[in-house]
Write a protein that holds these residues in place. Structure first.
Motif, PDB file in Angstrom:
ATOM      1  N   GLY A  13       0.777  -1.387  -0.082  1.00  0.00           N
ATOM      2  CA  GLY A  13       0.153  -0.030   0.147  1.00  0.00           C
ATOM      3  C   GLY A  13       0.875   1.369  -0.078  1.00  0.00           C
ATOM      4  N   LEU A  14       1.791   1.355   0.940  1.00  0.00           N
ATOM      5  CA  LEU A  14       2.635   2.376   0.834  1.00  0.00           C
ATOM      6  C   LEU A  14       3.185   2.968  -0.458  1.00  0.00           C
ATOM      7  N   PRO A  15       3.893   2.188  -1.278  1.00  0.00           N
ATOM      8  CA  PRO A  15       4.572   2.574  -2.398  1.00  0.00           C
ATOM      9  C   PRO A  15       3.213   2.914  -3.340  1.00  0.00           C
ATOM     10  N   MET A  16       2.153   2.030  -3.281  1.00  0.00           N
ATOM     11  CA  MET A  16       1.249   2.595  -4.099  1.00  0.00           C
ATOM     12  C   MET A  16       0.499   4.074  -4.081  1.00  0.00           C
ATOM     13  N   ALA A  17       0.259   4.185  -2.738  1.00  0.00           N
ATOM     14  CA  ALA A  17      -0.119   5.468  -2.233  1.00  0.00           C
ATOM     15  C   ALA A  17       0.722   6.693  -2.517  1.00  0.00           C
ATOM     16  N   ALA A 117       7.450  -4.390  -7.761  1.00  0.00           N
ATOM     17  CA  ALA A 117       6.770  -4.006  -8.838  1.00  0.00           C
ATOM     18  C   ALA A 117       5.821  -2.628  -8.203  1.00  0.00           C
ATOM     19  N   ALA A 118       5.270  -3.049  -7.127  1.00  0.00           N
ATOM     20  CA  ALA A 118       4.409  -1.607  -6.525  1.00  0.00           C
ATOM     21  C   ALA A 118       5.188  -0.412  -6.589  1.00  0.00           C
ATOM     22  N   GLU A 119       6.435  -0.557  -6.140  1.00  0.00           N
ATOM     23  CA  GLU A 119       7.405   0.530  -6.268  1.00  0.00           C
ATOM     24  C   GLU A 119       7.576   1.058  -7.455  1.00  0.00           C
ATOM     25  N   LYS A 120       7.946   0.321  -8.550  1.00  0.00           N
ATOM     26  CA  LYS A 120       8.237   0.756 -10.016  1.00  0.00           C
ATOM     27  C   LYS A 120       6.914   0.923 -10.567  1.00  0.00           C
ATOM     28  N   ALA A 121       5.748   1.053  -9.987  1.00  0.00           N
ATOM     29  CA  ALA A 121       4.603   1.358 -10.683  1.00  0.00           C
ATOM     30  C   ALA A 121       4.289   0.390 -11.916  1.00  0.00           C
ATOM     31  N   ALA A 122       4.895  -0.906 -11.525  1.00  0.00           N
ATOM     32  CA  ALA A 122       4.582  -1.752 -12.298  1.00  0.00           C
ATOM     33  C   ALA A 122       3.525  -3.193 -12.175  1.00  0.00           C
ATOM     34  N   LEU A 123       2.771  -2.669 -11.271  1.00  0.00           N
ATOM     35  CA  LEU A 123       1.538  -3.573 -11.247  1.00  0.00           C
ATOM     36  C   LEU A 123       0.765  -3.847 -12.219  1.00  0.00           C
ATOM     37  N   ARG A 124      -0.158  -4.901 -12.168  1.00  0.00           N
ATOM     38  CA  ARG A 124      -1.005  -5.212 -13.149  1.00  0.00           C
ATOM     39  C   ARG A 124      -2.292  -5.321 -12.439  1.00  0.00           C
ATOM     40  N   VAL A 125      -3.157  -4.415 -12.936  1.00  0.00           N
ATOM     41  CA  VAL A 125      -4.561  -4.193 -12.194  1.00  0.00           C
ATOM     42  C   VAL A 125      -5.646  -4.922 -12.766  1.00  0.00           C
ATOM     43  N   VAL A 126      -6.261  -5.824 -12.072  1.00  0.00           N
ATOM     44  CA  VAL A 126      -7.491  -6.440 -12.594  1.00  0.00           C
ATOM     45  C   VAL A 126      -8.671  -5.754 -12.314  1.00  0.00           C
ATOM     46  N   ALA A 127      -9.711  -5.250 -13.033  1.00  0.00           N
ATOM     47  CA  ALA A 127     -10.693  -4.592 -12.342  1.00  0.00           C
ATOM     48  C   ALA A 127     -12.049  -4.925 -12.728  1.00  0.00           C
ATOM     49  N   ALA A 128     -12.788  -4.663 -11.951  1.00  0.00           N
ATOM     50  CA  ALA A 128     -14.335  -5.128 -12.305  1.00  0.00           C
ATOM     51  C   ALA A 128     -15.266  -4.167 -11.432  1.00  0.00           C
ATOM     52  N   GLY A 129     -16.196  -3.749 -12.296  1.00  0.00           N
ATOM     53  CA  GLY A 129     -17.299  -2.584 -11.747  1.00  0.00           C
ATOM     54  C   GLY A 129     -18.175  -2.094 -13.067  1.00  0.00           C
ATOM     55  N   PRO A 130     -18.848  -0.897 -12.663  1.00  0.00           N
ATOM     56  CA  PRO A 130     -19.709  -0.335 -13.643  1.00  0.00           C
ATOM     57  C   PRO A 130     -18.756   0.209 -14.741  1.00  0.00           C
ATOM     58  N   GLY A 131     -19.124   0.111 -16.008  1.00  0.00           N
ATOM     59  CA  GLY A 131     -18.159   0.177 -16.989  1.00  0.00           C
ATOM     60  C   GLY A 131     -17.731   1.782 -17.059  1.00  0.00           C
ATOM     61  N   GLU A 132     -18.631   2.855 -16.805  1.00  0.00           N
ATOM     62  CA  GLU A 132     -18.176   4.187 -16.763  1.00  0.00           C
ATOM     63  C   GLU A 132     -17.329   4.507 -15.498  1.00  0.00           C
ATOM     64  N   LYS A 133     -17.452   3.859 -14.619  1.00  0.00           N
ATOM     65  CA  LYS A 133     -16.647   4.134 -13.333  1.00  0.00           C
ATOM     66  C   LYS A 133     -15.238   3.518 -13.563  1.00  0.00           C
ATOM     67  N   LEU A 134     -15.078   2.611 -14.336  1.00  0.00           N
ATOM     68  CA  LEU A 134     -13.647   1.935 -14.676  1.00  0.00           C
ATOM     69  C   LEU A 134     -13.199   2.827 -15.593  1.00  0.00           C
ATOM     70  N   LYS A 138      -9.493   4.644 -14.777  1.00  0.00           N
ATOM     71  CA  LYS A 138      -8.247   4.265 -15.637  1.00  0.00           C
ATOM     72  C   LYS A 138      -7.034   4.985 -15.489  1.00  0.00           C
ATOM     73  N   PRO A 139      -7.063   6.206 -15.650  1.00  0.00           N
ATOM     74  CA  PRO A 139      -5.501   6.914 -15.037  1.00  0.00           C
ATOM     75  C   PRO A 139      -5.012   6.589 -14.049  1.00  0.00           C
ATOM     76  N   LEU A 140      -5.951   6.593 -12.853  1.00  0.00           N
ATOM     77  CA  LEU A 140      -5.425   6.331 -11.663  1.00  0.00           C
ATOM     78  C   LEU A 140      -4.813   4.824 -11.529  1.00  0.00           C
ATOM     79  N   PHE A 141      -5.435   3.952 -12.231  1.00  0.00           N
ATOM     80  CA  PHE A 141      -4.837   2.601 -12.284  1.00  0.00           C
ATOM     81  C   PHE A 141      -3.730   2.695 -12.938  1.00  0.00           C
ATOM     82  N   LEU A 142      -3.591   3.526 -14.057  1.00  0.00           N
ATOM     83  CA  LEU A 142      -2.277   3.490 -14.811  1.00  0.00           C
ATOM     84  C   LEU A 142      -1.093   4.467 -14.118  1.00  0.00           C
ATOM     85  N   ALA A 143      -1.333   4.982 -12.991  1.00  0.00           N
ATOM     86  CA  ALA A 143      -0.448   5.585 -12.233  1.00  0.00           C
ATOM     87  C   ALA A 143      -0.012   4.751 -11.306  1.00  0.00           C
TER      88      ALA A 143
END
Lengths: 283, 283, 283, 283
Positions: A13-17, A117-134, A138-143
């Protein structure tokens, strides 16, 4: 500048934040044991929730449940909770129901990747939820990472995919450990075997784990006790859907043995020690 | 032009022999059921052996043993037998002893890759034997594949490495099959899971097998009955060295079930059908 | 007084041969390392075979095969070989074929019971072979045990039944060991659990094994290495008939671990030590 | 005449309650779907609780929990709850805590035996709780069965023993099913094998189950879905205490498969069908 809340400043969590802060978000951060960290604004759970967009990255279902009532109480109507931890499918389903009933939005977005990988912002995010919300998120996840996989509208699907993926990794780990010991008992040097495996699979994951096992570096990136937690959630996902999972249960026995023998705080690659012990091999 | 002998023109052996011919070797070839093939010279086992350098690529220990007495009788002193099949470690050890006692040289050089890789000369060769002999054979191996891994002076080591590698592949196959069914029973579309897996492992092997499973293409590249044969050899290598191998035995049960249920001639990815049947899922 | 031959004076064979002598047979006895024993007449393998009725009670297939050529050469036409050891089904089949081709009679008559039962002539004999021959041998079998079960005309059937029975015993042993550790980790005293088990199953076999496990008496009645041998034969009987046998393979891993860890000479109930070690329990 | 309450009139509970009535107790009985039954007095949960001594015999943790708040509210101080169902150890522990905090007494007394044994008052009761209370209840238990085993002062111990015992039975069932199929694939008639097994184990439990499997009588005495429930509780008892339980997990996969394939309502001996299917054998 978008203001968001972040709950859970552990090894992941820390490096992600901080990556989010670096990407320009104003991050109000809360941790069970208060933590100062560059770029983050310490805040209470209430304040975190009031931002209207809260990311949680906590150890497990229980740790998430411990903050949930407060979060839900203070998250404004239409507010969003993004659960990035690896949670159980039934628990994820309950979060979905409860947030919906409270007029809030629930998104599941667990991640693949170890702390480096978290430190290098090299995670892979698997996301599910309402389409418009995803789309919005997206930009947040890509950070946080290099890739976002959307797997549907129902949030628990993302947790199911994450558990399926962790199952593959744990299975690979067991297979590598058994294979190393098998070939060694047949006279082969482990490093010779490693070269062949790395060449054959051509996968950074095999290379990474294969090398850790080879070098016997059991200082935790991902502690065996968390491996047990994940395999339990995998077994739960099988059990609740009547899915026989023999390999999954083999992994469960392995992790239970690891914790029973006091290896819970070592990296989960320490399963190699167990495989060696069973085979009468000195590690 | 170097004259060599090649024994076994099956789905793997035929393209291998032809690649050698294309690379400039004069290949005297023998098959149990005679076969005409472009670039190869049909010959008797005697003639094949008399070339002094014989490669065997046969189904298993038994098929190799069927030709061995004739080969040994006609291989000149100092002649070389290169066993490229996936053989059992104890059987490989017996070949080593017998050739040595006959004043002949035994090299083990099993290969990784399915028939399509054999055709494209894209195999990976795992070789073990006397150092100078391996050096001598390297150009020949490179006519078959892209990479040669030398793993020691004792030939059975190469077969042990090959079996260890096949164990990893079979384990991956089992894990993928269980994972596909697990996530699907939890509501996930298999193709969504596939994308994540492919992205995560970044391995052509996962991509290839993951896609075959996804598309349910069970027309044999590698028949399940040969999968059973390999897993039996893996279990034998464990058994003879007192190595517990729980995942290996799980794979053995799976392959036994496959053959018992009449899937022996399908591709070994058809283990997916068994996993589905156990979970009450229509494939 | 009927003159018979007896081969193999180990922990089982010796009391069996002596019971036959006591029952009035003139027993010509052979052992690999010569052994004087009351009531028995030491003899060469040739002499033993010439009696025309030879019982073998040897460690395994290999030990039986070591004496077979001499026995077959000297057994007169119509002579009878009664194999009382626990042999593999394929090996038993080969004995059947070879004796038949030599004009000799082959009977399979493996026994249930540990050495103490052999001493008390309390074995249970499982016999298969030509009906009239079984009838003729019945008094002899009853000098060894209390019960004879005829299971067909084809001798390998008796070995299959014996292996099936040993499988049930080994499975019971594994189950008891896992259960003792499970209930103890949940706070139960093992002796309390034992009383309930003994009362429920009302079986001398459960009582006996349950008590040995309770008292941790691992001085060999039946050494773990012989347990491994039997489980290997069980796995072979499964493998050669394409029978998945997950519980059998679990037992195989357990026995392999036992031998790998140096417990091969202890009683096979020492699997309890392994179950305890996996659970982090001091025995 | 002592007045008691009885909750749960299913296949086990009904004959138990009636045996108590026959033994002279005035039995106030409650069932979710009201049921008239000779000798019993239909009553509300409140009335049942007000007797001050309530026995519960319900399907599982959940069904027990469904009545618990009402029972606890109406059970007088010092009142006794005797849980005779097979419950999970953690759930049993929670009952213990909650009753204690309410000033009530909790006794655990699960039973061994199928419905026919319940009818004949031939159950075996495993009891744990305060010593003087167990002494007081003994006559009542003896009206239900032939034997009472006291296993300690802490109630959850009795449930742990019960689960350990059920684990042994389920393991026996799996072993018998695998053995029948193994010997049959090796040519043996199942009834021949059965005779030997019955003679060897001399246990009514082996005789009973061995015969049911032989005759393929899968009409439920104990439905497979309840077998799954029990094996889940066994796995839970292992999981929560970090006890690897490979045989237990094998049983879990078997039961999951049974329910997934639609055999949940058959007797749990129907696992034989699964073993047969895996081996390609027509039942």
């Amino acid at each position: 500048m978008r203001r968001i809340g972040f709950v859970g400043l552990g090894r992941m969590g820390l490096p992600m934040a901080q990556n989010l802060a670096r990407a320009g978000y104003e991050v109000l951060a809360w941790n069970r044991t208060p933590k100062e960290a560059e770029g983050l604004h310490p805040a209470s759970l209430e304040e975190v929730a009031q931002t209207g967009l809260v990311l949680t990255m906590l150890a497990d279902d229980r740790a998430t449940e411990a903050v949930l009532p407060t979060l839900m109480r203070h998250l404004p109507p239409g507010g969003v909770h993004v659960a990035m931890s690896t949670l159980g499918v039934p628990y994820s389903r309950s979060l979905w129901t409860r947030h919906r009933e409270a007029g809030q939005v629930y998104v599941a977005a667990p991640v693949f990747g170890r702390p480096d990988a978290a430190e290098k912002a090299a995670l892979r995010v698997v996301a599910a939820g309402p389409g418009e919300k995803l789309a919005e998120l997206k930009p947040l996840f890509l950070a946080l990472g290099q890739e976002v996989y959307e797997v549907g509208e129902e949030p628990p699907l993302a947790h199911a995919v994450k558990l399926g993926g962790n199952f593959l990794i744990a299975a690979m780990l067991e297979a590598l450990a058994e294979a190393y010991v098998l070939v060694e008992k047949n006279g082969v040097r482990r490093e010779d075997f490693y070269r062949v495996v790395a060449g054959f699979f051509r996968s950074p994951v095999y290379e990474n784990y294969g090398r850790i096992l080879l070098e016997r570096r059991f200082t935790p990136g991902f502690a065996l006790k968390w491996g047990l937690k994940d395999v339990r959630l995998i077994a739960e996902a099988a059990d609740t859907t009547h899915t026989p999972l023999p390999l999954g249960h083999l992994l469960l026995d392995r992790m239970l043995e690891g914790v029973a023998r006091g290896l819970g705080e070592e990296d989960w690659t320490a399963v190699l020690r167990l495989v060696e012990a069973h085979a009468g091999v000195e590690g």
